[in-house]
Design a protein around this motif. Structure first.
Motif, mmCIF file in Angstrom:
data_model
loop_
_atom_site.group_PDB
_atom_site.id
_atom_site.type_symbol
_atom_site.label_atom_id
_atom_site.label_comp_id
_atom_site.label_asym_id
_atom_site.label_seq_id
_atom_site.Cartn_x
_atom_site.Cartn_y
_atom_site.Cartn_z
ATOM 1 N N LEU A 260 0.832 -1.208 0.000
ATOM 2 C CA LEU A 260 0.000 0.000 0.000
ATOM 3 C C LEU A 260 0.864 1.256 0.000
ATOM 4 N N ALA A 261 1.950 1.227 0.770
ATOM 5 C CA ALA A 261 2.835 2.385 0.836
ATOM 6 C C ALA A 261 3.426 2.696 -0.533
ATOM 7 N N ALA A 265 2.907 6.008 -2.902
ATOM 8 C CA ALA A 265 4.035 6.808 -3.373
ATOM 9 C C ALA A 265 4.068 6.886 -4.897
ATOM 10 N N ALA A 266 3.711 5.778 -5.553
ATOM 11 C CA ALA A 266 3.704 5.767 -7.019
ATOM 12 C C ALA A 266 2.635 6.693 -7.593
ATOM 13 N N SER A 281 17.035 9.681 1.320
ATOM 14 C CA SER A 281 17.514 8.358 1.703
ATOM 15 C C SER A 281 17.254 8.163 3.186
ATOM 16 N N VAL A 282 17.191 6.909 3.614
ATOM 17 C CA VAL A 282 17.047 6.634 5.044
ATOM 18 C C VAL A 282 18.328 6.969 5.802
ATOM 19 N N LEU A 283 19.404 7.248 5.085
ATOM 20 C CA LEU A 283 20.654 7.716 5.693
ATOM 21 C C LEU A 283 21.096 9.026 5.041
ATOM 22 N N GLY A 364 13.560 8.219 1.614
ATOM 23 C CA GLY A 364 14.080 7.234 0.682
ATOM 24 C C GLY A 364 13.410 7.321 -0.674
ATOM 25 N N ALA A 365 13.878 6.486 -1.593
ATOM 26 C CA ALA A 365 13.267 6.405 -2.920
ATOM 27 C C ALA A 365 11.851 5.852 -2.788
ATOM 28 N N THR A 366 10.989 6.240 -3.720
ATOM 29 C CA THR A 366 9.582 5.833 -3.659
ATOM 30 C C THR A 366 9.238 4.735 -4.653
ATOM 31 N N ASP A 367 10.255 4.152 -5.298
ATOM 32 C CA ASP A 367 9.984 3.151 -6.338
ATOM 33 C C ASP A 367 10.274 1.723 -5.892
ATOM 34 N N GLY A 368 10.536 1.518 -4.603
ATOM 35 C CA GLY A 368 10.770 0.174 -4.104
ATOM 36 C C GLY A 368 12.190 -0.326 -4.257
#
Length: 425
Positions: A260-261, A265-266, A281-283, A364-368
């Motif tokens: 779902l997330a 985002a997509a 990014s998460v960092l 972070g990126a939203t494309d998985g």
């Protein structure tokens, strides 16, 4: 430069400035330590008391525990956005009060001797509610430990949990407990991590229309359930898993929420994405000092964070289309899956009423392709999903196979406290 803090934690999990971590094709099995590795072998043969004592010895852990103790010693306020508690929780009568949870609690109590009953029982507003934690080593001993009870008594405690939650929610809790046992077997430490290495406690006098509750907590499972005049609250909730799946035999624990997330985002337009994505990014090196925590990493609503000030960030939900709101709402509802369906409907009505004050933020990126952090935050709900680095697995960067989720009720209704206060009125 990476610094090793102890056997499990290095500064890699909280160091910004490197490239963004990405999801590879590797399995969690590619990050298993050899069973003879000292990281694992040093703990073999220890009971949880010995293990916990030794885990608390390193200076890094001592500092962490001291910070948590200071937070635990604070009077309860609740999570807010600016330090001010808003009056957003109204206890309304419940048409059909369910007697099953309190009946199951009384059956559990009936199997205990006087000493056990004293150890498991607390006042409905006791501060022991706030003693829960996620690490596999013991910080506070609140209640009774399932693995130290007779099978009949432990089963009765779990029957109380089952009677209080939805069938799907109970299955999720048991799945997380089962994955904890799976991890214990993977690393050869089943005495430390198993399906019954959890604490259970009762608060108040169980009755259908009174104010009472229970708490179940341990490694990757912490659930606080409260019933006040028949209205149920589940918060705080902390559910996680390392690994979050077991060799394809069952889907990953949070597969629905992650799907779902990514769907949400997509769907974002460029402008929406620019608002929602707070860090690339998460960092991300743009994160301020202190935003990353060596144990919590990105999530803000974990153990001992009952009074945290968490400002809104990201995209406000009234900027979403109705279809996008439906997806965001489904994410929140999945976090409340533990509630029985009629109770979940009541809770989601409150979520709907605060759509204009609901924010979604993403790191972070939203494309998985990358680990990500997701938070949905409103006056009546705060839920997070965060990909983590390894603890018992060797990956030093966040990966898809170690996931933490949290659920809080801001403005003082964690542990049903706002309802309990109104009920005592």
């Amino acid at each position: 430069m990476t610094e090793q803090l102890d056997d499990f934690f290095s500064t890699a999990r909280i160091t910004t400035g490197g490239g963004a971590p990405t999801f590879g094709t590797e399995s969690y099995r590619d990050h298993l330590y050899d069973l003879d590795d000292p990281v694992l072998a040093q703990w073999r043969g220890l009971g949880y008391e010995q293990f916990s004592a030794r885990k608390r010895e390193p200076g890094f852990v001592q500092e962490l525990l001291a910070s948590w103790r200071a937070l635990y010693d604070e009077p309860f306020v609740g999570i807010t956005t600016d330090g001010t508690v808003r009056d957003v929780h109204r206890l309304e009568p419940v048409a059909d009060v369910d007697p099953a949870p309190s009946a199951a609690a009384r059956r559990f109590l009936g199997l205990l001797d006087d000493g056990q009953r004293h150890a498991v029982s607390h006042a409905v507003d006791a501060r022991e509610w706030r003693a829960w934690s996620n690490p596999e080593f013991v910080i506070h001993r609140t209640g009774l430990r399932l693995e130290e009870l007779s099978p009949e008594t432990a089963d009765a405690a779990l029957a109380m949990v089952a009677a209080s939650l939805s069938s799907e929610g109970y299955a999720r809790v048991r799945e997380a407990m089962g994955l904890n046992a799976f991890l214990g077997d993977l690393v050869g430490l089943p005495d430390l991590m198993n399906e019954r290495s959890y604490w259970v406690a009762l608060f108040g006098e169980p009755s259908p229309d009174g104010a009472w509750g229970w708490q179940l907590f341990g490694h990757h499972v912490a659930v606080s359930f409260v019933s006040v005049a028949g209205r149920h609250v589940v918060a705080p909730v902390f559910l996680g898993a390392e690994p979050a799946e077991s060799d394809g035999a069952r889907p990953p624990l949070f597969a629905v929420r992650q799907r779902l997330a990514l769907e949400l985002a997509a769907s974002w337009t460029a402008d929406q994405r620019a608002e929602a994505v707070v860090y690339a990014s998460v960092l991300d090196p743009a994160m301020p000092e202190g935003r990353l925590h060596p144990a919590d990493e990105r999530h803000v609503a974990g153990a001992f964070r009952d009074n945290r000030v968490v400002p809104y960030e990201g995209l406000r939900a009234d900027a979403l289309t109705d279809d996008q709101w439906a997806t965001l709402r489904a994410i929140v509802e999945d976090a409340f899956l533990l509630l029985a369906a009629p109770q979940r409907e009541l809770t989601m009505a409150g979520v709907d009423a605060h759509r204009a004050e609901t924010f979604v933020s993403w790191y972070g990126a939203t494309d998985g392709t990358q680990p990500f952090y997701l938070r949905v935050h409103s006056p009546v709900a705060l839920t997070e999903l965060d990909h983590h680095a390894g603890v018992w697995l060797s990956n030093q960067l966040p990966a898809r196979f170690h996931v933490h989720t949290t659920l809080r009720i801001p403005h003082g209704n964690d542990y049903g406290r706002a309802y309990v206060t109104q009920h005592a009125g």
